[in-house]
Scaffold this motif. Structure first.
Motif, PDB file in Angstrom:
ATOM      1  N   LEU A  65       0.799  -1.217   0.000  1.00 56.49           N
ATOM      2  CA  LEU A  65       0.000   0.000   0.000  1.00 56.49           C
ATOM      3  C   LEU A  65       0.839   1.280   0.000  1.00 56.49           C
ATOM      4  O   LEU A  65       0.284   2.387  -0.047  1.00 56.49           O
ATOM      5  CB  LEU A  65      -0.936   0.018   1.220  1.00 56.49           C
ATOM      6  CG  LEU A  65      -1.947  -1.129   1.295  1.00 56.49           C
ATOM      7  CD1 LEU A  65      -2.823  -0.987   2.539  1.00 56.49           C
ATOM      8  CD2 LEU A  65      -2.817  -1.178   0.043  1.00 56.49           C
ATOM      9  N   VAL A  66       2.151   1.149   0.043  1.00 56.71           N
ATOM     10  CA  VAL A  66       3.001   2.337   0.062  1.00 56.71           C
ATOM     11  C   VAL A  66       2.797   3.136  -1.219  1.00 56.71           C
ATOM     12  O   VAL A  66       2.634   2.582  -2.302  1.00 56.71           O
ATOM     13  CB  VAL A  66       4.485   1.953   0.232  1.00 56.71           C
ATOM     14  CG1 VAL A  66       5.023   1.222  -0.995  1.00 56.71           C
ATOM     15  CG2 VAL A  66       5.336   3.189   0.502  1.00 56.71           C
ATOM     16  N   GLN A  67       2.772   4.443  -1.081  1.00 57.91           N
ATOM     17  CA  GLN A  67       2.537   5.316  -2.221  1.00 57.91           C
ATOM     18  C   GLN A  67       3.818   5.511  -3.033  1.00 57.91           C
ATOM     19  O   GLN A  67       4.862   5.846  -2.493  1.00 57.91           O
ATOM     20  CB  GLN A  67       2.023   6.674  -1.749  1.00 57.91           C
ATOM     21  CG  GLN A  67       0.636   6.624  -1.112  1.00 57.91           C
ATOM     22  CD  GLN A  67      -0.470   6.419  -2.133  1.00 57.91           C
ATOM     23  OE1 GLN A  67      -0.549   7.123  -3.135  1.00 57.91           O
ATOM     24  NE2 GLN A  67      -1.346   5.460  -1.876  1.00 57.91           N
ATOM     25  N   ILE A  68       3.705   5.275  -4.352  1.00 56.69           N
ATOM     26  CA  ILE A  68       4.795   5.539  -5.287  1.00 56.69           C
ATOM     27  C   ILE A  68       4.312   6.647  -6.219  1.00 56.69           C
ATOM     28  O   ILE A  68       3.494   6.405  -7.113  1.00 56.69           O
ATOM     29  CB  ILE A  68       5.174   4.292  -6.110  1.00 56.69           C
ATOM     30  CG1 ILE A  68       5.489   3.114  -5.204  1.00 56.69           C
ATOM     31  CG2 ILE A  68       6.310   4.627  -7.075  1.00 56.69           C
ATOM     32  CD1 ILE A  68       6.859   3.081  -4.634  1.00 56.69           C
ATOM     33  N   LEU A  69       4.742   7.874  -5.969  1.00 51.28           N
ATOM     34  CA  LEU A  69       4.300   9.031  -6.754  1.00 51.28           C
ATOM     35  C   LEU A  69       2.772   9.064  -6.912  1.00 51.28           C
ATOM     36  O   LEU A  69       2.237   9.177  -8.015  1.00 51.28           O
ATOM     37  CB  LEU A  69       4.974   9.040  -8.132  1.00 51.28           C
ATOM     38  CG  LEU A  69       6.494   9.270  -8.148  1.00 51.28           C
ATOM     39  CD1 LEU A  69       7.005   9.356  -9.577  1.00 51.28           C
ATOM     40  CD2 LEU A  69       6.864  10.526  -7.363  1.00 51.28           C
ATOM     41  N   GLY A  70       2.090   8.935  -5.780  1.00 52.96           N
ATOM     42  CA  GLY A  70       0.646   9.133  -5.772  1.00 52.96           C
ATOM     43  C   GLY A  70      -0.213   7.917  -6.025  1.00 52.96           C
ATOM     44  O   GLY A  70      -1.443   8.017  -5.975  1.00 52.96           O
ATOM     45  N   GLN A  75      -1.040  -1.114  -7.085  1.00 52.80           N
ATOM     46  CA  GLN A  75      -1.745  -0.648  -8.277  1.00 52.80           C
ATOM     47  C   GLN A  75      -0.790  -0.514  -9.454  1.00 52.80           C
ATOM     48  O   GLN A  75      -1.120  -0.900 -10.585  1.00 52.80           O
ATOM     49  CB  GLN A  75      -2.429   0.696  -8.020  1.00 52.80           C
ATOM     50  CG  GLN A  75      -3.187   1.224  -9.245  1.00 52.80           C
ATOM     51  CD  GLN A  75      -3.928   2.530  -8.971  1.00 52.80           C
ATOM     52  OE1 GLN A  75      -3.976   2.999  -7.832  1.00 52.80           O
ATOM     53  NE2 GLN A  75      -4.494   3.121 -10.001  1.00 52.80           N
ATOM     54  N   ARG A  76       0.392   0.025  -9.211  1.00 53.89           N
ATOM     55  CA  ARG A  76       1.365   0.173 -10.294  1.00 53.89           C
ATOM     56  C   ARG A  76       1.775  -1.198 -10.845  1.00 53.89           C
ATOM     57  O   ARG A  76       1.924  -1.374 -12.055  1.00 53.89           O
ATOM     58  CB  ARG A  76       2.586   0.952  -9.810  1.00 53.89           C
ATOM     59  CG  ARG A  76       2.286   2.421  -9.538  1.00 53.89           C
ATOM     60  CD  ARG A  76       3.534   3.264  -9.417  1.00 53.89           C
ATOM     61  NE  ARG A  76       3.216   4.676  -9.269  1.00 53.89           N
ATOM     62  CZ  ARG A  76       2.985   5.508 -10.278  1.00 53.89           C
ATOM     63  NH1 ARG A  76       3.059   5.049 -11.528  1.00 53.89           N
ATOM     64  NH2 ARG A  76       2.713   6.777 -10.067  1.00 53.89           N
ATOM     65  N   THR A  77       1.949  -2.166  -9.958  1.00 53.86           N
ATOM     66  CA  THR A  77       2.291  -3.515 -10.394  1.00 53.86           C
ATOM     67  C   THR A  77       1.170  -4.108 -11.240  1.00 53.86           C
ATOM     68  O   THR A  77       1.404  -4.693 -12.299  1.00 53.86           O
ATOM     69  CB  THR A  77       2.574  -4.419  -9.185  1.00 53.86           C
ATOM     70  OG1 THR A  77       3.607  -3.835  -8.382  1.00 53.86           O
ATOM     71  CG2 THR A  77       3.001  -5.807  -9.636  1.00 53.86           C
ATOM     72  N   ASP A 144       6.367  -6.124  -5.418  1.00 53.63           N
ATOM     73  CA  ASP A 144       7.319  -5.095  -5.000  1.00 53.63           C
ATOM     74  C   ASP A 144       8.236  -4.638  -6.134  1.00 53.63           C
ATOM     75  O   ASP A 144       9.281  -4.059  -5.896  1.00 53.63           O
ATOM     76  CB  ASP A 144       8.149  -5.568  -3.803  1.00 53.63           C
ATOM     77  CG  ASP A 144       8.889  -6.870  -4.078  1.00 53.63           C
ATOM     78  OD1 ASP A 144       8.862  -7.340  -5.230  1.00 53.63           O
ATOM     79  OD2 ASP A 144       9.481  -7.413  -3.133  1.00 53.63           O
ATOM     80  N   GLU A 145       7.849  -4.941  -7.382  1.00 53.88           N
ATOM     81  CA  GLU A 145       8.550  -4.385  -8.546  1.00 53.88           C
ATOM     82  C   GLU A 145       7.535  -3.630  -9.396  1.00 53.88           C
ATOM     83  O   GLU A 145       7.045  -4.129 -10.408  1.00 53.88           O
ATOM     84  CB  GLU A 145       9.235  -5.481  -9.361  1.00 53.88           C
ATOM     85  CG  GLU A 145      10.722  -5.531  -9.080  1.00 53.88           C
ATOM     86  CD  GLU A 145      11.567  -5.785 -10.321  1.00 53.88           C
ATOM     87  OE1 GLU A 145      11.361  -5.131 -11.358  1.00 53.88           O
ATOM     88  OE2 GLU A 145      12.439  -6.629 -10.229  1.00 53.88           O
ATOM     89  N   PRO A 146       7.209  -2.406  -8.995  1.00 51.75           N
ATOM     90  CA  PRO A 146       6.131  -1.666  -9.669  1.00 51.75           C
ATOM     91  C   PRO A 146       6.453  -1.239 -11.100  1.00 51.75           C
ATOM     92  O   PRO A 146       5.559  -0.743 -11.790  1.00 51.75           O
ATOM     93  CB  PRO A 146       5.932  -0.437  -8.761  1.00 51.75           C
ATOM     94  CG  PRO A 146       7.237  -0.275  -8.054  1.00 51.75           C
ATOM     95  CD  PRO A 146       7.752  -1.666  -7.841  1.00 51.75           C
ATOM     96  N   LEU A 147       7.683  -1.446 -11.542  1.00 49.80           N
ATOM     97  CA  LEU A 147       8.041  -1.125 -12.923  1.00 49.80           C
ATOM     98  C   LEU A 147       8.354  -2.388 -13.724  1.00 49.80           C
ATOM     99  O   LEU A 147       9.074  -2.332 -14.725  1.00 49.80           O
ATOM    100  CB  LEU A 147       9.239  -0.161 -12.963  1.00 49.80           C
ATOM    101  CG  LEU A 147       8.999   1.223 -12.359  1.00 49.80           C
ATOM    102  CD1 LEU A 147      10.255   2.085 -12.485  1.00 49.80           C
ATOM    103  CD2 LEU A 147       7.823   1.919 -13.024  1.00 49.80           C
ATOM    104  N   GLU A 280      12.095   6.070  -1.976  1.00 46.83           N
ATOM    105  CA  GLU A 280      12.667   7.330  -2.438  1.00 46.83           C
ATOM    106  C   GLU A 280      13.512   7.120  -3.693  1.00 46.83           C
ATOM    107  O   GLU A 280      13.479   7.928  -4.630  1.00 46.83           O
ATOM    108  CB  GLU A 280      13.523   7.946  -1.340  1.00 46.83           C
ATOM    109  CG  GLU A 280      14.122   9.292  -1.714  1.00 46.83           C
ATOM    110  CD  GLU A 280      14.962   9.892  -0.596  1.00 46.83           C
ATOM    111  OE1 GLU A 280      15.690  10.860  -0.871  1.00 46.83           O
ATOM    112  OE2 GLU A 280      14.889   9.385   0.537  1.00 46.83           O
ATOM    113  N   LYS A 281      14.240   6.006  -3.748  1.00 47.26           N
ATOM    114  CA  LYS A 281      15.090   5.719  -4.894  1.00 47.26           C
ATOM    115  C   LYS A 281      14.263   5.533  -6.167  1.00 47.26           C
ATOM    116  O   LYS A 281      14.585   6.064  -7.224  1.00 47.26           O
ATOM    117  CB  LYS A 281      15.924   4.458  -4.632  1.00 47.26           C
ATOM    118  CG  LYS A 281      16.926   4.589  -3.510  1.00 47.26           C
ATOM    119  CD  LYS A 281      17.651   3.275  -3.287  1.00 47.26           C
ATOM    120  CE  LYS A 281      18.597   3.345  -2.105  1.00 47.26           C
ATOM    121  NZ  LYS A 281      19.262   2.025  -1.850  1.00 47.26           N
TER     122      LYS A 281
END
Length: 292
Positions: A65-70, A75-77, A144-147, A280-281
């Motif tokens: 649930l941690v936010q990655i740029l909003g 969700q990004r995954t 845990d690899e949203p990209l 942050e990275k």
């Protein structure tokens, strides 16, 4: 890293995948699998992607649930997985109501699973049984690899389809020297036919000096993996093995029991989120490349 806007990196990535598939196809012919594959053009054709997600992570509580740029990382995954051409369906498997509510909010199908699942593979198996639909391949997509790149998902699916003697497939990429002794970066060694020999949190192979050899092509395991669904049921019934428990790596239970695992190498710049500091990275990386 391959992103939709980067054609050169995408071509390089696809070249690696095609190379791995060519090796797998050649092996299938060599072992007499052509007749088996020739019976149907739909061999292992039905594929589902499952994103296992749990809240109570020992290293990073609430990580999905941690936010990655909003946007929540889960969700990004999910959005990246939906771009895959080989997946017929993508679902999230979780034991947490907060994660389930979040995922349903952005349109994902959610399967609730037990807290007792010991790893992502067992969670995928339970989700598959509860889903009640027939699939030939299950892809375990690490949340845990949203990209994560859709081409990699497609690559491991096709690798498993091309290797009927394998029950499992996964991907590796080049290991960065600075990650050589990071236990969160899992290393892999493969044989000359593209099958996994071993996985470790330590540096493998390890030379006599105990130092990184800058000339050696060390491999980093990406975590994403696919299974034959028949094997997935067997896996959950197998007793944990000594190497699996010592390294805390579920892939080793597969190898220790004598099953074959196909590996493809891809050109991929990893951005996994293992600790809060990694957020942050990855956000900095995304801003620099306008990937928000």
């Amino acid at each position: 890293m391959t992103i939709c806007s980067s054609s050169s990196s995408s071509n390089s990535n696809k070249a690696w995948i095609l190379h791995g598939l060519a090796v797998g196809a050649a092996l299938a012919v060599a072992i007499g699998a052509r007749a088996y594959l020739g019976r149907s053009n739909k061999f292992r054709s039905r594929v589902i992607g499952i994103i296992p997600a749990r809240y109570a992570s020992t290293r990073f509580q609430g990580k999905p649930l941690v936010q990655i740029l909003g946007k929540p990382m889960i969700q990004r995954t999910w959005e990246r997985a939906k771009l895959s051409e080989t997946l017929d369906e993508v679902v999230v498997a979780t034991d947490d109501k907060k994660i389930a509510e979040c995922c349903r909010g952005f349109g994902a199908e959610v399967i609730m699973t037990a807290e007792s699942c010991r790893n992502g593979t067992e969670r995928c198996n339970e989700a598959l049984q509860k889903l009640g639909k027939k699939y030939d391949i299950v892809v375990n997509i690490q949340g845990d690899e949203p990209l994560i790149e859709p081409e990699i998902i497609d690559g491991i699916v096709k690798a498993l389809q091309a290797a009927p003697d394998a029950v499992f497939s996964t991907a590796v990429t080049s290991l960065k020297p600075e990650d050589a002794f990071d236990p969160n970066r899992v290393k892999c060694v493969v044989d000359n036919r593209g099958y996994a020999i071993y996985f470790s949190r330590g540096l493998i192979p390890c030379n006599k000096s105990g130092k990184v050899n800058p000339q050696f092509p060390y491999l980093l395991h990406l975590g994403i993996q696919s299974y034959d669904t028949k094997f997935l049921k067997i896996y959950s019934e197998l007793t944990p093995t000594p190497l699996q428990l010592e390294e805390d790596l579920e892939q080793l239970k597969v190898l220790e029991n004598g099953y074959k695992m196909k590996v493809i190498k891809v050109d991929h710049e990893t951005h996994g989120v293992d600790t809060p500091e990694d957020v942050e990275k990855i956000e900095r990386f995304m801003r620099e490349r306008n990937l928000a």
